[in-house]
Design an enzyme around this catalytic site. Sequence first.
Site, PDB file in Angstrom:
ATOM      1  CD  GLN A 241      18.288  -3.003  -4.982  1.00 58.08           C
ATOM      2  OE1 GLN A 241      17.366  -2.609  -5.684  1.00 58.08           O
ATOM      3  NE2 GLN A 241      18.867  -4.182  -5.155  1.00 58.08           N
TER       4      GLN A 241
ATOM      5  CG  HIS B 253      11.959  -2.510   2.147  1.00 64.49           C
ATOM      6  ND1 HIS B 253      11.267  -1.796   3.090  1.00 64.49           N
ATOM      7  CD2 HIS B 253      11.032  -3.212   1.463  1.00 64.49           C
ATOM      8  CE1 HIS B 253       9.976  -2.056   2.975  1.00 64.49           C
ATOM      9  NE2 HIS B 253       9.810  -2.921   2.000  1.00 64.49           N
TER      10      HIS B 253
ATOM     11  CE  LYS C 271       2.385  -1.861   5.511  1.00 69.27           C
ATOM     12  NZ  LYS C 271       2.042  -2.563   4.285  1.00 69.27           N
TER      13      LYS C 271
ATOM     14  CB  SER D 162      -0.933   0.011   1.211  1.00 67.96           C
ATOM     15  OG  SER D 162      -0.182   0.013   2.417  1.00 67.96           O
TER      16      SER D 162
ATOM     17  CB  ALA E 218      15.162  -4.106   9.440  1.00 66.67           C
TER      18      ALA E 218
END
Length: 169
Positions: A47, A45, A10, A8, A29
């Site tokens: 990159q 994520h 986020k 979505s 993370a």
Amino acid sequence: MITGGQRSGKSEEAERLALCLSAHPVYMATAQVLDDDFAHRVALHQQRRGPQWTSIEEPLCPSQHDLTGRVVLFDCLTLWLTNLLFKNDEEVDNKRIEQVLSEAKTEFERMVSQDATFIIVTNEIGLGGVSDSSLQRKFTDLQGWMNQYVAQLADEVILMVSGIAVKIK
């Protein structure tokens, strides 16, 4: 708190917000990479983020890190709850769900009690139909209760819908 469904937007919204608040934010993370498909998602994520980010990989105990004075993107609550639920390979019954919810609330409170700015990413997994899987139903309940708890504590809550941020609180 930024919530929404899978893909979505986020994390992208959370990253944008973090960079508006700090030139050097922290990316905490919570994921544990267990297969190639998920490794690819994590790589995408990573990159997207540049060298200005400090990355911390923490699957269980985020409060053990000194985050004083930092802007912290915690991504994500859902994977963290999964890690807590399955850390000891215990049977997942209602008692275990209650235990994990209590443990998660306590650890979350420890983390956010630090003098820092937190952006919490989570998932809305209970918007679809009721699962045939008992385990999935129990986890959906756990996630929903934790999301309610975090939303009550949050100064702002954003729901991501198709890449559009909708302010809830």
